[in-house]
Design a protein around this motif. Structure first.
Motif, PDB file in Angstrom:
ATOM      1  N   SER A 139      48.053   1.536 -34.431  1.00 19.14           N
ATOM      2  CA  SER A 139      48.476   0.161 -34.689  1.00 19.14           C
ATOM      3  C   SER A 139      47.743  -0.411 -35.891  1.00 19.14           C
ATOM      4  CB  SER A 139      48.224  -0.717 -33.464  1.00 19.14           C
ATOM      5  OG  SER A 139      48.796  -2.001 -33.638  1.00 19.14           O
ATOM      6  N   ALA A 175      43.454   4.042 -34.251  1.00 17.11           N
ATOM      7  CA  ALA A 175      44.130   5.223 -33.720  1.00 17.11           C
ATOM      8  C   ALA A 175      43.230   5.861 -32.665  1.00 17.11           C
ATOM      9  CB  ALA A 175      44.429   6.223 -34.830  1.00 17.11           C
ATOM     10  N   ASN A 184      57.529   4.710 -36.275  1.00 16.28           N
ATOM     11  CA  ASN A 184      58.266   4.951 -35.033  1.00 16.28           C
ATOM     12  C   ASN A 184      57.693   4.025 -33.959  1.00 16.28           C
ATOM     13  OD1 ASN A 184      59.701   6.039 -32.879  1.00 16.28           O
ATOM     14  ND2 ASN A 184      58.262   7.731 -32.610  1.00 16.28           N
ATOM     15  N   HIS A 235      52.875   9.244 -35.954  1.00 21.62           N
ATOM     16  CA  HIS A 235      52.566   8.938 -34.562  1.00 21.62           C
ATOM     17  C   HIS A 235      53.288   7.672 -34.074  1.00 21.62           C
ATOM     18  CE1 HIS A 235      49.542  12.061 -34.564  1.00 21.62           C
ATOM     19  NE2 HIS A 235      49.044  11.568 -35.689  1.00 21.62           N
ATOM     20  N   PRO A 236      53.453   7.540 -32.756  1.00 26.58           N
ATOM     21  CA  PRO A 236      54.050   6.312 -32.213  1.00 26.58           C
ATOM     22  C   PRO A 236      53.258   5.091 -32.662  1.00 26.58           C
ATOM     23  CG  PRO A 236      53.875   7.992 -30.508  1.00 26.58           C
ATOM     24  CD  PRO A 236      53.123   8.524 -31.689  1.00 26.58           C
ATOM     25  N   PHE A 237      53.981   4.024 -32.961  1.00 27.06           N
ATOM     26  CA  PHE A 237      53.362   2.813 -33.506  1.00 27.06           C
ATOM     27  C   PHE A 237      53.495   1.664 -32.511  1.00 27.06           C
ATOM     28  CE2 PHE A 237      53.502  -1.037 -36.271  1.00 27.06           C
ATOM     29  CZ  PHE A 237      52.241  -0.911 -36.847  1.00 27.06           C
ATOM     30  N   VAL A 258      45.996   1.870 -27.574  1.00 26.23           N
ATOM     31  CA  VAL A 258      45.555   2.836 -28.582  1.00 26.23           C
ATOM     32  C   VAL A 258      44.427   3.701 -28.027  1.00 26.23           C
ATOM     33  CG1 VAL A 258      44.432   3.088 -30.823  1.00 26.23           C
ATOM     34  CG2 VAL A 258      46.286   1.435 -30.550  1.00 26.23           C
ATOM     35  N   GLY A 264      49.283   5.568 -29.044  1.00 26.33           N
ATOM     36  CA  GLY A 264      49.805   5.443 -30.395  1.00 26.33           C
ATOM     37  C   GLY A 264      48.787   4.807 -31.318  1.00 26.33           C
ATOM     38  N   LEU A 311      56.786   2.284 -30.744  1.00 28.00           N
ATOM     39  CA  LEU A 311      56.761   2.537 -29.313  1.00 28.00           C
ATOM     40  C   LEU A 311      57.022   1.253 -28.532  1.00 28.00           C
ATOM     41  CD1 LEU A 311      56.052   4.433 -26.882  1.00 28.00           C
ATOM     42  CD2 LEU A 311      53.693   3.638 -27.143  1.00 28.00           C
TER      43      LEU A 311
END
Length: 287
Positions: free
Chosen positions: A234, A169, A212, A185-187, A227, A232, A214
């Motif tokens: 991962s 992150a 969510n 958070h966006p993934f 990242v 986002g 991305l």
């Protein structure tokens, strides 16, 4: 018949022009052209159809091209067999992107010191395509993610590294829990169709987490870059040489169970057994 002339002809066929073949062979265009012309005189046929900036194989050339390639390979095998320790010639090796930067540099350095007459021809690719090429005999070996199925007995594999699953992150998210990071958070998804991506997806399924998404891609270096740029979070395997600057890293619970295994896969009866054994010794020996 000079095998070097046959290699020059194949270079023209593969590159599409005499000039490109000359660059690959480190020769002048005139020298490559003269070699092809000598073959044409010897065989009594036109081998190349030339234009101003290109050259393509004639029908006669295409007809004998498989035998030409076989002659070149046999000549290379002969040189390898006559080498004092049998560790010479060329091995064709495939590698996934993280192995290109995390494994191969050390291998090439060691090879230059221990077997300078053994050359590697390296083909990049994803695990699935490299597996198919090893299975088809197009590659001597490949460094890839362990397949999610049992390979046939015609193939052998050795585990090189076990890469645990981790969450990455942006550094600004430091202190947040793993679950919060994945749910809020966006993934950036490691492509769930890839063999490595299936492992990360299995973890999400077990935790009943639907992030969510991305974007989704099978390019780990790009994922880590996104990242680090704050795009986002991962789930990725922690591979050798991975750069973690500017990121918040959390180990995944039971990450070893969700680890990605990096393996070297090769034919169970390699056509250059001594060279393959030396390669495996270098890959699997102490780092």
């Amino acid at each position: 018949m000079d095998v070097r002339f046959l290699k020059s002809l194949v270079a023209v066929v593969e590159t599409g022009s005499i000039a490109a073949a000359a660059r690959r062979e480190s020769r002048t265009a005139a020298a490559i052209s003269q070699r092809v012309q000598a073959l044409e005189r010897l065989l009594g046929c036109t081998l190349l159809l030339r234009t101003a900036h290109a050259a393509r194989p004639s029908d006669q050339c295409l007809l004998i091209l498989p035998k030409i390639r076989a002659i070149i390979e046999l000549a290379q095998d002969l040189q390898s067999d006559l080498h004092p320790d049998g560790v010479a010639g060329e091995l064709t090796i495939g590698a996934i992107s993280t192995a290109l930067t995390g494994v191969l540099p050390t291998l090439i350095e060691r090879l230059a010191l221990t077997a300078p007459d053994l050359k590697l021809k390296i083909t990049p690719g994803d695990s699935k395509s490299l597996y198919e090429k090893v299975l088809a005999g197009e590659l001597d070996a490949a460094i890839l993610v362990r397949p999610p199925f049992q390979p046939p007995k015609a193939l052998a594999l050795v585990v090189l590294k076990v890469e645990p699953l981790i969450l990455v992150a942006p550094a600004a998210y430091a202190g947040q829990s793993l679950e919060t990071l994945l749910r809020v958070h966006p993934f950036i998804r490691y492509d769930a169709r890839s063999w490595g991506g299936q492992i990360a997806q299995r973890y999400l399924d077990e935790q009943a987490i639907e992030p969510n998404v991305l974007c989704e891609l099978d390019a780990l270096e790009t994922i880590v870059m996104l990242v680090a740029q704050g795009m986002g979070v991962s789930l990725v395997p922690q591979w050798a040489g991975m750069r973690l600057e500017g990121m918040y890293v959390l180990p995944v619970e039971d990450g070893q169970r969700h680890a990605r295994e990096l393996v070297v896969m090769h034919g169970s009866t390699p056509h250059r057994p001594l060279a393959m054994r030396h390669l495996l010794d270098l890959l699997c020996g102490p780092s």
